[in-house]
Scaffold this active site. Structure first.
Site, PDB file in Angstrom:
ATOM      1  N   SER A  93       4.072  37.478  27.766  1.00 30.03           N
ATOM      2  CA  SER A  93       4.512  38.276  28.907  1.00 30.03           C
ATOM      3  C   SER A  93       3.394  38.352  29.924  1.00 30.03           C
ATOM      4  CB  SER A  93       4.885  39.691  28.451  1.00 30.03           C
ATOM      5  OG  SER A  93       5.081  40.564  29.551  1.00 30.03           O
ATOM      6  N   TYR A 145       2.157  47.002  23.567  1.00 23.72           N
ATOM      7  CA  TYR A 145       2.964  45.835  23.931  1.00 23.72           C
ATOM      8  C   TYR A 145       2.097  44.796  24.643  1.00 23.72           C
ATOM      9  CZ  TYR A 145       6.537  42.866  25.969  1.00 23.72           C
ATOM     10  OH  TYR A 145       7.288  41.775  26.327  1.00 23.72           O
TER      11      TYR A 145
END
Length: 252
Positions: free
Chosen positions: A135, A145
């Site tokens: 990401s 994350y």
């Protein structure tokens, strides 16, 4: 016939990979937790494209699920797409540690173990590819994350350097915001996000496969996000963290 194994294959970027690879004539091994959705996806792809579709139900947050996929990879595949992932609702200390550990299991341990299972066969055959979906968050300072995705990028870049066979490639895919089920599942409020920041999953996959063929170790789809990543590398991490904290996606 070449075969691709895709984790998290029933929705979002994983489903887009499945559609594109089936259209290109690859047989598919579809991995996800939901058997009903897997079966429906496999039937649709077989019906549309005539490729062989294999269903493998597995929860990659468990050792049993990872082991099931490892065994299939050891039989041999030509392309592995480590796509499965999720986000937690809330910020660090507001998320139960068990949920954070589940995320690390899926984003890091599963990626490492499945890569370890697939790569030896690819190297013996002298061809193959691994796409680890990370990401843009990997380049920003934002919670577990982002940290887990930063590990995916670092791991994949190192792996790409270690592989000596010219026709065996490893690449980290780092998309920005993509319209998938991801944000809904994490109960993230993204209603205020400008439309120009959203990417189409099919376009992300097209760019990823092009970049893989070009031998790139990291793929950041779309010029907008390339600019964001480039700027993030120039700005001090402390400042990035403060900006990220103020502009973070909200949670219900």
């Amino acid at each position: 016939m070449p075969t691709a194994l895709i984790t998290g294959a029933t929705a979002g970027i994983g489903a887009a990979f499945a559609r594109r690879l089936a259209r290109d004539g690859l047989d598919l091994v579809l991995v996800a937790r939901d058997t009903d959705r897997l079966t429906a996806s496999a039937a649709e792809l077989h019906g549309r494209f005539g490729v062989r579709t294999e269903v493998l139900q597995a929860d990659l947050a468990t050792d049993e699920g990872i082991e099931r996929v490892e065994k299939r990879l050891e039989e041999g595949v030509d392309l592995l797409v480590n796509n499965a992932g999720f986000g937690n609702q809330g910020t660090f200390l507001n998320v139960p540690v068990e949920d954070e550990l589940r995320m690390l299991k899926v984003h890091c341990e599963a990626v490492l173990r499945l890569t370890y299972a697939a790569l030896p066969g690819m190297r013996r055959r002298g061809k193959g590819g691994i796409i680890n979906v990370a990401s843009v968050a990997a380049f920003l300072t934002r919670g577990t994350y982002g940290a887990s995705k930063a590990w995916v990028v670092s791991f994949t870049e190192a792996l790409a350097q270690e592989i000596s066979e010219p026709n065996v490639q490893a690449m980290a895919l780092c998309p920005g915001l993509v319209r998938t089920e991801f944000h809904e599942r994490a109960k993230m409020d993204v209603s205020g996000t400008p439309d120009l920041l959203w990417l189409d999953a099919d376009a992300v996959v097209n760019t990823a496969l092009t970049d893989l063929r070009r031998g790139r170790a990291v793929s950041v789809p779309d010029p907008r996000y390339k600019a964001i990543v480039g700027a993030a590398k120039l700005i001090p991490k402390g400042l990035i963290g403060r900006i990220s904290a103020k502009t973070a996606r909200r949670y219900d």
